[in-house]
Design an enzyme around this catalytic site. Sequence first.
Site, PDB file in Angstrom:
ATOM      1  N   LYS A  55      40.970  35.587  30.965  1.00  0.00           N
ATOM      2  CA  LYS A  55      40.615  37.017  31.098  1.00  0.00           C
ATOM      3  C   LYS A  55      41.877  37.862  30.952  1.00  0.00           C
ATOM      4  O   LYS A  55      42.749  37.518  30.151  1.00  0.00           O
ATOM      5  CB  LYS A  55      39.884  37.261  32.424  1.00  0.00           C
ATOM      6  CG  LYS A  55      38.732  36.263  32.602  1.00  0.00           C
ATOM      7  CD  LYS A  55      37.761  36.606  33.675  1.00  0.00           C
ATOM      8  CE  LYS A  55      36.646  35.564  33.678  1.00  0.00           C
ATOM      9  NZ  LYS A  55      35.605  35.818  34.635  1.00  0.00           N
TER      10      LYS A  55
ATOM     11  N   HIS B  64      30.972  37.047  26.059  1.00  0.00           N
ATOM     12  CA  HIS B  64      31.130  36.826  27.496  1.00  0.00           C
ATOM     13  C   HIS B  64      30.404  37.943  28.244  1.00  0.00           C
ATOM     14  O   HIS B  64      30.380  39.086  27.794  1.00  0.00           O
ATOM     15  CB  HIS B  64      32.621  36.814  27.857  1.00  0.00           C
ATOM     16  CG  HIS B  64      32.860  36.389  29.265  1.00  0.00           C
ATOM     17  ND1 HIS B  64      32.754  37.258  30.325  1.00  0.00           N
ATOM     18  CD2 HIS B  64      33.157  35.175  29.795  1.00  0.00           C
ATOM     19  CE1 HIS B  64      32.982  36.597  31.443  1.00  0.00           C
ATOM     20  NE2 HIS B  64      33.232  35.335  31.154  1.00  0.00           N
TER      21      HIS B  64
HETATM   22  P1  PGA Z   1      34.922  32.297  37.034  1.00  0.00           P
HETATM   23  O1  PGA Z   1      34.688  32.888  35.568  1.00  0.00           O
HETATM   24  O2  PGA Z   1      35.208  30.826  36.847  1.00  0.00           O
HETATM   25  O3  PGA Z   1      36.110  33.048  37.581  1.00  0.00           O
HETATM   26  O4  PGA Z   1      33.656  32.519  37.794  1.00  0.00           O
HETATM   27  C1  PGA Z   1      33.995  32.154  34.596  1.00  0.00           C
HETATM   28  C2  PGA Z   1      33.949  32.921  33.309  1.00  0.00           C
HETATM   29  O5  PGA Z   1      33.863  34.149  33.354  1.00  0.00           O
HETATM   30  O6  PGA Z   1      34.024  32.341  32.209  1.00  0.00           O
END
Ligand code: PGA
Length: 251
Positions: free
Chosen positions: A11, A95
């Site tokens: 991210k 996403h």
């Molecule tokens: P998370 O995110 O593992 O922090 O829940 C997963 C994703 O958004 O791919």
Amino acid sequence: MRKPVMAGNWKMYKTPAETCSFFQTFRPLVEAAEHCDIVICPPFVNLAAAVESARGTRIKIGAQNLYWAKEGAFTGEVSGPMILATGAAYVIIGHSERRQYFGETDETVLKRTLAALDAGLIPIVCVGERLEQREAGATETVLCQQCQKGILSLEPARFAKVVIAYEPVWAIGTGKTATPGMAAEAHGIIRREVRNRYGDESAREIRILYGGSVKPENTKALMAQPEIDGVLVGGASLDPVSFASIVNYHS
Ligand code: PGA
């Protein structure tokens, strides 16, 4: 057998220097991991540093989005050929954070998927229901619709290159993981749709990842489900030791 894909989605975290330092710790920890494909998806500005840091290893690098035009007057956007030229091999498409905050729709997800395939990148295409949709009993309808408007409209040869990620929106970044059974049920729905559209062989071969609060502690139980062919990990992929223990879930 389908080879699992263990993918990290960073991210909007880490600088190029932080990327290099992640790989210094991560590389030796996953050196022996031949049972799976490993993919790290950092922000665009870290792609070059990540590719360089992963050189000589089996770790592949991916972007988190792309724009469908090859080039042009599209301020702020990045194209598939540009991503490929950094040495990256994958790209995450659709996403739920893109759908939720940046106006991504099933139609734009398809355009981006086609652009990724045109560029020679492997798209990791995300689908998943929101909490109110699950509570209303609409999970199956939502998944079928997202698949039908997106990946299931690809020609068979192009579909074969895609990786699917099932990410229930209510499980992302919330600490609420879908139970292995819930995830497997959703994967079963997606695989059934793939079988209906492309036949048994495609359904057997398509890799469907689970994403949403995957952690070192819950990976083994998720991966024990035959329907689950890997994970897409957000928060727990930022720390090299934590992501390495997800990659090495069976040891
Ligand atoms: P998370 O995110 O593992 O922090 O829940 C997963 C994703 O958004 O791919």
